[in-house]
Motif scaffolding. Structure first.
Motif, PDB file in Angstrom:
ATOM      1  N   TYR B 459       0.839  -1.199   0.000  1.00  0.00           N
ATOM      2  CA  TYR B 459       0.000   0.000   0.000  1.00  0.00           C
ATOM      3  C   TYR B 459       0.870   1.243   0.000  1.00  0.00           C
ATOM      4  N   ASP B 460       0.249   2.376  -0.269  1.00  0.00           N
ATOM      5  CA  ASP B 460       0.939   3.666  -0.276  1.00  0.00           C
ATOM      6  C   ASP B 460       0.927   4.208   1.154  1.00  0.00           C
ATOM      7  N   PRO B 461       2.054   4.707   1.648  1.00  0.00           N
ATOM      8  CA  PRO B 461       2.057   5.169   3.045  1.00  0.00           C
ATOM      9  C   PRO B 461       1.335   6.504   3.284  1.00  0.00           C
ATOM     10  N   HIS B 462       0.699   7.076   2.259  1.00  0.00           N
ATOM     11  CA  HIS B 462      -0.089   8.294   2.502  1.00  0.00           C
ATOM     12  C   HIS B 462      -1.180   7.981   3.524  1.00  0.00           C
ATOM     13  N   TYR B 465      -5.013   8.246   2.200  1.00  0.00           N
ATOM     14  CA  TYR B 465      -5.569   7.528   1.054  1.00  0.00           C
ATOM     15  C   TYR B 465      -6.552   6.487   1.577  1.00  0.00           C
ATOM     16  N   SER B 467      -7.234   3.839   0.045  1.00  0.00           N
ATOM     17  CA  SER B 467      -6.619   2.537  -0.238  1.00  0.00           C
ATOM     18  C   SER B 467      -5.666   2.145   0.891  1.00  0.00           C
ATOM     19  N   THR B 468      -5.032   3.144   1.501  1.00  0.00           N
ATOM     20  CA  THR B 468      -4.145   2.885   2.636  1.00  0.00           C
ATOM     21  C   THR B 468      -4.962   2.389   3.825  1.00  0.00           C
ATOM     22  N   LYS B 469      -6.059   3.105   4.079  1.00  0.00           N
ATOM     23  CA  LYS B 469      -6.906   2.710   5.209  1.00  0.00           C
ATOM     24  C   LYS B 469      -7.471   1.306   4.982  1.00  0.00           C
ATOM     25  N   ALA B 481       4.602  -1.132   3.096  1.00  0.00           N
ATOM     26  CA  ALA B 481       4.369   0.235   2.623  1.00  0.00           C
ATOM     27  C   ALA B 481       5.346   0.527   1.492  1.00  0.00           C
ATOM     28  N   HIS B 484       5.284   6.322  -2.693  1.00  0.00           N
ATOM     29  CA  HIS B 484       4.567   6.590  -3.942  1.00  0.00           C
ATOM     30  C   HIS B 484       5.477   6.625  -5.174  1.00  0.00           C
ATOM     31  N   GLN B 779       3.788  -1.388  -6.774  1.00  0.00           N
ATOM     32  CA  GLN B 779       3.663  -1.810  -5.371  1.00  0.00           C
ATOM     33  C   GLN B 779       3.780  -3.328  -5.257  1.00  0.00           C
TER      34      GLN B 779
END
Ligand code: FE
Ligand code: MG
Ligand code: ZN
Ligand code: ZN
Lengths: 331, 788
Positions: B459-462, B465, B467-469, B481, B484, B779
């Motif tokens: 997943y993206d560490p933002h 997002y 998608s992260t959650k 993680a 991006h 990813q």
């Protein structure tokens, strides 16, 4: 530790640490205060800690914020606030004049709210170990009405109401910090809410009001998420129905912040039986603090646990709990 | 019986829904073999019995001459005892089997079916659902594997006698064509009013007449509903824009055939191949002067998105209308495409004047894919219908099954298992509730379809997002993680089947940086396992966060401040952009100067383009991502070759000062490990030089197209210099270019040419988009390389 914005980080912290350690049925619902039976009386009990910066801002200071904050938590339980305690943590060298000013505004706020500050404590810590002055307050109140209010009681068909224009406290604080080099005529909305809550509770039939929450840290968005999760429902808010003063809209637009996430200190969210939505709004508008009250959304069954915002463009956007400070998500 | 052998042959890959069993059946008859062929959950199994040479010939043909749509990944041959079978049979599909069969993408109508469609003597004359073993719906109608009619949305249509005869006749091209049907037994069209009631008359001719008359008609296609309008009618297209709430972004136009497409656009050889190929994407092409297309079809630039019919229904509509028509996704604003009939009526009721529907359900929605052609090679912009869920085969295996969650916008996810990475169709911007619902729903659906049980989730560490959650709420998986821009470069690596290390240039709008700033103009030394940040664009404030992304003029203010234009005695109001935005310009400039939480620092390349676009009066605000940058690219004068000089600081020294990161464990030593020899300080491209030069030329009255060109060339040259410095210091000879900004062909061409002139190899995207739509592949590749 990411913390403080009132979003998911704080929630996770509370759940992982305190709920785990203190586990008991009165804490578990994580309402604004606990309702307790004490010697035959139904009471509400709550506590709050205040770390605002700057200490003095347009519309108030940490003193009246501390009084109104605890008064409001009791009000959200449906209680009449009675007695408060006050604790102070002062940084060595904090000006006594400032402390006097804070004490005076606490006294004035208590008088206005009809409560007495009956006990307290003061500690002084070394310079650099605190940021000027922190205040904690606790309060007890009497539950005089047979109400049962909980964020877990919302059900499909209910209406979601806010008691007035949102985001004013947070916007005032942001501007008062002077980080942005801008000015706008915005003052904090800090105010005691038990009077207007009483007006609402007295006007609606028993059970007509399901939940009350004051929209402090994390703003209305955070409250709506709490309701959606606790009740297992979907809350749909209408962007165009949100009461926001133009000055606040302007500041939020300038800073790229969504007013739904900006703190209030004198506004609350009420979830009421959908049949009585109009009556509830009228009851609120009849009170001086509720002139801007409005229905902002409805409760649906699906998708549970989510807050959606129908935008002016006709889209439906997810209003999630923020994990930390708002960061741009778009590319 | 002597001299007879029997072999069990297993074939894996995209071998179902592509006419593989009929193909094997035909081979077996040709070689005089007995035995059987069937589908199972893992692919195709064959038992072939006969002379050893004939069995060998069959295996050889299966390997080398498979049907066009098939992708044969693995063939295994095991001897079994002969049974004395006579004849060769196609046997019923069986569930299970080793591995998982791959699901084929949807395929455009083939020439044979097309001939039948327009042959008055054929029983399928003008039948909008004609298909055969080599064409027709696949991914969008398949509900499970092994692929058989019973597990498609055609299950509810029982074959008539004539269709059944074809289906069981090994000599027929509809032999085991699962979705085959005819007017007697298959789906039917209907024309409905927005309230759902049926409209009288022949649905097709009525719908065509409505479009010709200026109406907007919703058309149920392969992957969802589209909205059709007369492309030549400004009124019709403007009405469509207003109702769909899409003010600016270009609409695609469907042309009847290649000749019709050539009347609209310049169509080169590669574009022609794409337009007429089985995937039938939208292809972005230079519009011809005088093309009969209303101005508001594609107001943003000189290109036009064109696509050719890919279902019989589209062919019939083209035939009836005899003119190009806008064909855009059936949705409002950025919502996902509507594919369920009732949902379409509800959501598009206020947009379409009528609905051309049919009763074949769409199981999986899929938007049209979008490609462009750059120097004769196809470049994906949006990878969806016709491509998804075709696997991208990687040279290295996923040791454990992986789910990669993608980013936030243009979202896709990726499932990795074995050597295959399967990207989902385009799912849109997750903040929209319907896109979110589609995203979570499609992850479940594709997982089940492909039989992937993810153990590792990338997943993206933002932190914000969705998608992260989503990733962080999954239980019982190992989380990885992936930063991006590392994901962008890894995506380019995986796209090219290379593990790195490379110098990665990741230029995009914004992405979460581990140092608390917003990244977007990054030079990395990266392999799949990790990366080091070796350089970046100069950092400037992003005044008002999201507001600065939607209002490029704010970036002009931020850059004007950072470039010291005001401080150098240049009053801001001498800039036209400042005058146009006079009300907020001082406040935004102050916000930028103050820094602080509402003006985080960013090294974004996209924001640099925004700033210059606003300075040149291209756009002050945008309604979709990349709008200002695209305008700037199209403004540039192609005759201008020189560029602004740009200072590039940092470079060689004794030690790499870049920030090291292994995926998933910030702080750990990373990928360029050992490869990066020496950088004394991160390489920084001083982008304010560009802004100063732009403003100077503006004040001298240099025409904006010249300035736009000089900006592009100057930036390209600076990127070449910076990447060259990093490459030299790291001792790396390959540079990978990724991120949405590289959709800009002027920049891409300039950077790629410059790097090659320095003797460096250049990797660009070929199979997945350079924008966030391709990030899930990166990813997944990083997760495969770094998962425990
Ligand atoms: Fe990106
Ligand atoms: Mg509280
Ligand atoms: Zn065909
Ligand atoms: Zn038939």
């Amino acid at each position: 530790l990411a913390h403080g914005s009132g979003g998911k980080a704080t929630q996770t912290l509370v759940q992982a640490v305190f709920l785990e350690a203190f586990r008991n049925p009165r804490l578990a619902p994580l309402e604004d205060g606990a309702t307790l039976a004490l010697g035959g009386a139904r009471t509400a009990f709550t506590t709050d800690a205040f770390v605002v910066s700057p200490l003095f801002f347009p519309g108030g200071d940490i003193g009246d914020l501390a009084v109104n904050g605890t008064v409001n938590d009791l009000a959200m339980c449906g209680a009449r606030p009675a007695y408060l305690s006050a604790g102070f943590i002062l940084e060595e060298g904090f000006p006594v004049a400032d402390l006097r000013r804070i004490a005076a505004s606490m006294a004035a706020a208590a008088a206005a709210a009809g409560v007495e500050i009956v006990t307290g404590d003061t500690k002084v810590v070394q310079r650099g170990k605190a940021d000027g002055c922190y205040v904690t307050t606790a309060g007890v109140g009497l539950l005089e009405r047979p109400v049962e209010l909980s964020a877990a009681r919302a059900r499909p068909g209910d209406a979601v109401i806010v008691s007035g224009p949102i985001g004013e406290h947070g916007a005032a604080i942001m501007l008062a910090r002077g980080d942005f080099g801008i000015e706008a005529p915005i003052v904090s909305d800090t105010a005691p809410l038990h009077g207007i809550v009483a007006a609402l509770l007295d006007d609606l039939p028993p059970g007509g009001v399901r939940a009350l929450r004051d929209a402090t840290r994390g703003g209305v968005a955070t409250i709506l998420n709490e309701v959606a999760v606790a009740s297992g429902v979907c809350v749909v808010a209408e962007e165009e129905a949100l009461p926001v003063r133009p000055e606040v809209t302007g500041v939020c637009e300038l800073l790229g912040i969504d007013p739904l996430y900006v703190a209030c200190e004198g506004r609350f969210v009420a979830v009421v039986d959908g049949q009585h939505a109009q009556r509830a709004v009228e009851a609120l508008r009849g009170h001086p603090l509720g002139a801007g009250a409005a229905v902002i959304g409805t409760v649906r069954d699906d998708p549970p646990g989510l807050v959606l915002l129908r935008t002016a463009f006709g889209g439906t956007r997810i209003v999630d709990l923020l994990v930390g400070d708002p960061l741009p998500r778009i590319c | 019986m002597s001299g007879r052998v029997r072999s069990l042959i297993r074939v894996e890959g995209v071998v179902q829904g592509v006419g593989f069993r009929p193909f094997v059946h035909a081979l077996a008859s040709r070689y005089g073999l007995a035995g059987l062929v069937g589908n199972d959950g893992g692919g195709v199994f064959i038992e072939a019995e006969g002379p050893p040479s004939a069995v060998a010939a069959l295996v050889e043909a299966v390997r080398e001459r498979a049907p066009v749509l098939a992708v044969v990944e693995r063939v295994s041959v095991t001897p079994v005892p002969p049974t004395g079978d006579g004849g060769f049979r196609i046997v019923p599909s069986v569930a299970g089997g080793p591995g998982r069969a791959l699901v084929p993408p949807d395929v455009a109508t083939c020439d044979d079916c097309l001939a039948e469609l327009f042959d008055p003597a054929d029983r399928r004359f003008r039948y909008p659902f004609v298909n055969c073993v080599t064409c027709g719906p696949r991914f969008t109608i398949i509900t499970a594997v092994p692929y058989d009619r019973a597990v498609t949305t055609m299950a509810g249509f029982a074959l008539c006698a004539a269709c059944a005869r074809e289906y069981h006749d090994p000599a027929d091209r509809r032999f085991h064509a699962q979705p085959t049907c005819c007017p007697a037994c298959g789906p039917r069209l209907s024309l409905r009013a927005p309230d759902g009631t049926s409209l009288p008359g022949d649905p097709l001719t009525q719908a065509a007449a409505l479009v010709a008359g200026g109406a907007v008609v919703a058309v149920k296609g392969l992957g969802g509903y589209h909205l059709a309008a007369d492309a030549a009618s400004e009124d019709a297209v403007a009405a469509l824009r207003a109702r769909k709430r899409r003010p600016d972004k270009a609409f695609a136009v469907m042309a009847a055939d290649l000749a019709a497409a050539r009347e609209l656009c310049e169509v080169g050889e590669a574009a022609a191949a794409l337009l007429t190929g089985p995937a039938r994407p939208i292809v972005l092409l230079p519009r011809r002067a005088g093309a009969p297309v209303a101005p508001s079809v594609a107001p943003g630039g000189p290109d036009l998105g064109v696509l050719l019919p890919y279902t019989p229904l589209h062919h019939l509509l083209c035939h009836e209308l005899a003119r190009p028509y806008v064909l855009t996704s059936g949705n409002l604003a950025d919502e996902p495409i509507a594919h369920d009939d009732e949902d379409a009526l509800r959501r598009l009721g206020g947009v379409a004047d009528a609905f051309l529907c049919h009763d074949r359900p769409i199981h999986t929605p899929a938007d049209d894919s979008v490609l462009c052609v750059f120097r004769g090679a196809p470049v994906p912009v949006r990878r969806s219908r016709g491509y998804a869920p075709e696997a991208i085969t990687l040279p290295w295996p996923f040791r454990r099954p992986v789910l990669a969650c993608g980013a936030e916008q243009k979202s896709t996810f990726c499932l990795g298992q074995g050597h295959r990475a399967v990207l989902s169709q385009h799912l849109g911007d997750l903040e929209g509730h319907l896109a979110w619902r589609a995203y979570t729903g499609e992850i479940g659906r594709l997982r089940r379809l492909l039989g992937v049980e993810p153990e590792v989730v990338a997943y993206d560490p933002h932190p914000e997002y969705l998608s992260t959650k989503y990733a962080l709420e999954l239980d019982g998986v190992d989380l990885v993680a992936v930063q991006h821009h590392h994901a962008h470069i890894a995506s380019c690596l995986a796209d090219n089947g290379e593990p790195g290390p490379v110098v990665g240039v990741a230029f995009d709008g914004t992405g979460h940086g581990p140092d608390g700033t917003i990244w977007g103009g990054e030079l990395l030394v990266a392999s799949l396992a990790g990366y080091e940040r070796a350089g970046h664009l100069e950092r400037v404030p992003l005044p008002g966060g999201v507001s600065a992304i939607r209002q490029p003029w704010r970036m002009a203010a931020a850059y004007a401040g950072a470039a010291g234009l005001a401080a150098a005695g240049e009053p801001a109001d001498r800039l036209a952009v400042a005058r146009r935005n006079a009300r907020l310009w001082p406040a935004v400039s102050a916000l930028a100067a103050a820094g602080g939480p509402a003006a985080p620092l960013t090294s974004s390349a996209g924001r640099l383009f925004d700033a210059v676009a606003a300075l040149l009066g291209v756009r002050d605000t945008v309604t979709y991502e990349g709008q200002a940058a695209m305008g700037l690219e199209h403004l540039a004068d192609p005759a201008v070759r020189d560029g602004y000089p740009v200072t590039v600081t940092g470079g060689t020294g004794s030690r790499l000062a870049g920030e090291r990161c292994a995926a998933g464990s910030p702080g750990a030593a990373g990928a360029g490990r050992g490869a990066a020899r020496a950088l004394a300080a991160p390489v920084v491209i001083r982008s304010t030089d560009l802004v100063r030069a732009v403003v100077e030329d503006l004040r001298r009255g240099v025409p904006t197209p010249v300035i736009a060109a000089r900006f592009h060339h100057g930036l390209a040259e600076a990127v070449v210099t910076a990447a060259g410095l990093v490459a030299e210091a790291a001792g790396i000879g390959t540079v990978a270019l990724s991120g949405g900004v590289f959709a800009n062909e002027l920049l891409l061409g300039g950077v790629a040419d410059g790097l090659r002139a320095q003797g460096l190899r250049v990797l660009t995207h070929r199979r997945v988009p350079c924008n966030d739509g391709g990030i899930s592949l990166g990813q997944a590749a990083v997760a495969a390389a770094s998962a425990p």
